[in-house]
Design a protein around this motif. Sequence first.
Motif, PDB file in Angstrom:
ATOM      1  N   GLY A   1      35.708  40.739  29.229  1.00  0.00           N
ATOM      2  CA  GLY A   1      36.263  41.774  28.359  1.00  0.00           C
ATOM      3  C   GLY A   1      36.080  43.176  28.913  1.00  0.00           C
ATOM      4  O   GLY A   1      36.996  44.006  28.865  1.00  0.00           O
ATOM      5  N   TRP A   2      34.879  43.462  29.432  1.00  0.00           N
ATOM      6  CA  TRP A   2      34.634  44.788  30.013  1.00  0.00           C
ATOM      7  C   TRP A   2      35.457  44.982  31.278  1.00  0.00           C
ATOM      8  O   TRP A   2      35.900  46.102  31.575  1.00  0.00           O
ATOM      9  CB  TRP A   2      33.146  44.978  30.292  1.00  0.00           C
ATOM     10  N   LEU A   3      35.666  43.905  32.046  1.00  0.00           N
ATOM     11  CA  LEU A   3      36.472  44.014  33.260  1.00  0.00           C
ATOM     12  C   LEU A   3      37.908  44.396  32.914  1.00  0.00           C
ATOM     13  O   LEU A   3      38.527  45.203  33.626  1.00  0.00           O
ATOM     14  CB  LEU A   3      36.458  42.692  34.024  1.00  0.00           C
TER      15      LEU A   3
ATOM     16  N   ALA B   1      37.832  48.123  32.006  1.00  0.00           N
ATOM     17  CA  ALA B   1      37.597  48.931  33.207  1.00  0.00           C
ATOM     18  C   ALA B   1      38.838  48.982  34.077  1.00  0.00           C
ATOM     19  O   ALA B   1      39.183  50.033  34.630  1.00  0.00           O
ATOM     20  CB  ALA B   1      36.413  48.377  33.993  1.00  0.00           C
ATOM     21  N   SER B   2      39.526  47.856  34.195  1.00  0.00           N
ATOM     22  CA  SER B   2      40.737  47.810  35.009  1.00  0.00           C
ATOM     23  C   SER B   2      41.812  48.734  34.442  1.00  0.00           C
ATOM     24  O   SER B   2      42.522  49.414  35.191  1.00  0.00           O
ATOM     25  CB  SER B   2      41.263  46.372  35.074  1.00  0.00           C
ATOM     26  N   GLU B   3      41.929  48.770  33.125  1.00  0.00           N
ATOM     27  CA  GLU B   3      42.879  49.687  32.490  1.00  0.00           C
ATOM     28  C   GLU B   3      42.508  51.144  32.776  1.00  0.00           C
ATOM     29  O   GLU B   3      43.377  51.978  33.045  1.00  0.00           O
ATOM     30  CB  GLU B   3      42.892  49.458  30.985  1.00  0.00           C
ATOM     31  N   LEU B   4      41.225  51.444  32.730  1.00  0.00           N
ATOM     32  CA  LEU B   4      40.768  52.826  32.878  1.00  0.00           C
ATOM     33  C   LEU B   4      40.918  53.346  34.306  1.00  0.00           C
ATOM     34  O   LEU B   4      41.231  54.516  34.514  1.00  0.00           O
ATOM     35  CB  LEU B   4      39.308  52.945  32.431  1.00  0.00           C
ATOM     36  N   VAL B   5      40.673  52.489  35.313  1.00  0.00           N
ATOM     37  CA  VAL B   5      40.731  52.964  36.710  1.00  0.00           C
ATOM     38  C   VAL B   5      42.157  53.006  37.233  1.00  0.00           C
ATOM     39  O   VAL B   5      42.450  53.713  38.202  1.00  0.00           O
ATOM     40  CB  VAL B   5      39.857  52.105  37.650  1.00  0.00           C
ATOM     41  N   GLY B   6      43.066  52.259  36.606  1.00  0.00           N
ATOM     42  CA  GLY B   6      44.452  52.257  37.054  1.00  0.00           C
ATOM     43  C   GLY B   6      44.644  51.529  38.374  1.00  0.00           C
ATOM     44  O   GLY B   6      43.719  50.928  38.931  1.00  0.00           O
ATOM     45  N   GLU B   7      45.856  51.620  38.897  1.00  0.00           N
ATOM     46  CA  GLU B   7      46.201  50.891  40.111  1.00  0.00           C
ATOM     47  C   GLU B   7      45.435  51.387  41.331  1.00  0.00           C
ATOM     48  O   GLU B   7      45.229  50.641  42.286  1.00  0.00           O
ATOM     49  CB  GLU B   7      47.708  50.984  40.371  1.00  0.00           C
TER      50      GLU B   7
ATOM     51  N   ARG C   1      31.236  31.485  35.956  1.00  0.00           N
ATOM     52  CA  ARG C   1      32.558  31.699  36.541  1.00  0.00           C
ATOM     53  C   ARG C   1      33.373  32.625  35.648  1.00  0.00           C
ATOM     54  O   ARG C   1      33.355  32.507  34.430  1.00  0.00           O
ATOM     55  CB  ARG C   1      33.286  30.364  36.693  1.00  0.00           C
ATOM     56  N   ILE C   2      34.074  33.577  36.258  1.00  0.00           N
ATOM     57  CA  ILE C   2      34.949  34.501  35.533  1.00  0.00           C
ATOM     58  C   ILE C   2      36.387  34.160  35.895  1.00  0.00           C
ATOM     59  O   ILE C   2      36.768  34.209  37.068  1.00  0.00           O
ATOM     60  CB  ILE C   2      34.648  35.970  35.910  1.00  0.00           C
ATOM     61  N   ASP C   3      37.171  33.781  34.905  1.00  0.00           N
ATOM     62  CA  ASP C   3      38.587  33.517  35.166  1.00  0.00           C
ATOM     63  C   ASP C   3      39.245  34.773  35.727  1.00  0.00           C
ATOM     64  O   ASP C   3      38.919  35.891  35.328  1.00  0.00           O
ATOM     65  CB  ASP C   3      39.298  33.090  33.885  1.00  0.00           C
ATOM     66  N   SER C   4      40.165  34.585  36.650  1.00  0.00           N
ATOM     67  CA  SER C   4      40.730  35.704  37.399  1.00  0.00           C
ATOM     68  C   SER C   4      41.443  36.709  36.487  1.00  0.00           C
ATOM     69  O   SER C   4      42.042  36.358  35.471  1.00  0.00           O
ATOM     70  CB  SER C   4      41.708  35.183  38.459  1.00  0.00           C
ATOM     71  N   ILE C   5      41.330  37.960  36.877  1.00  0.00           N
ATOM     72  CA  ILE C   5      42.003  39.083  36.217  1.00  0.00           C
ATOM     73  C   ILE C   5      42.726  39.855  37.310  1.00  0.00           C
ATOM     74  O   ILE C   5      42.131  40.174  38.346  1.00  0.00           O
ATOM     75  CB  ILE C   5      40.992  40.001  35.499  1.00  0.00           C
ATOM     76  N   ASP C   6      43.976  40.155  37.110  1.00  0.00           N
ATOM     77  CA  ASP C   6      44.761  40.855  38.131  1.00  0.00           C
ATOM     78  C   ASP C   6      44.062  42.137  38.570  1.00  0.00           C
ATOM     79  O   ASP C   6      43.676  42.967  37.739  1.00  0.00           O
ATOM     80  CB  ASP C   6      46.152  41.210  37.597  1.00  0.00           C
TER      81      ASP C   6
END
Length: 252
Positions: free
Chosen positions: A49-51, A54-60, A71-76
Amino acid sequence: MSGKDDYYNRAKQQGYRSRAAYKLKQLDSDAGLVSDGDTVVDLGAAPGGWLQVASELVGEGGTVVGVDLQRIDSIDGVETIRGDMTDEGTREQIVESVGEADAVVSDMAPNMTGEYSLDHARSVYLARMAFETALELLAPGGDFVAKVFEGPDTDALRADIDEEFEYVRTIHPDASRDSSSELYMVAKGRLTAPVREGDRVEVDVEDVGREGDGIAKLAGYTVFVPDTDPGETVEIRVTGVKPRFGFGELVE
């Protein structure tokens, strides 16, 4: 339905892997932890959830790395490291993989025993592991967050963190359950200066700043000293420390 239960439903509706996602959102809103393009390391990141936040906040243009024994299921766009944060080898792998981070965040918690004093002590231990890792990873001015259960060892942990950052505060996010004793240590501005406020040192004044203050260097760290001129060697007391520069005053 309570507001706390509502966070669970909101997470399901909005695609977050845990209600904890809203804790990081609130911590970032309160303290300004993550910016576009940052590198963020999330310790104890499963289920992710935090990942996601964080991914939204840092952007591309940013980088997000998650670490967990599970194990953490993959997140783009998110990198993951599988390892135990209490193991030195895992911490070394993180440092080698990431290099330098703008923020290190930790939502790690111990397996609960129901014995509060033990659960508190274990939470402080995990927070210290995160803190030590953050000291190795953070760039000057970087930020750190760690969860801990409130108790007798909390003040000592906060004091140790405070020595390494501009300031530290404790936050109890709205998304935490009412019955929870968890709080988050939020530390801003990683200090890498070779001095701390109150130190007395002898310095060579090398230049003059735009405001007319003398500029001295200590192991590459800049200290501004009023009422001094280039070429002088003076004793100063450090009056303020920032991540990349500090202030001093002449010792009479």
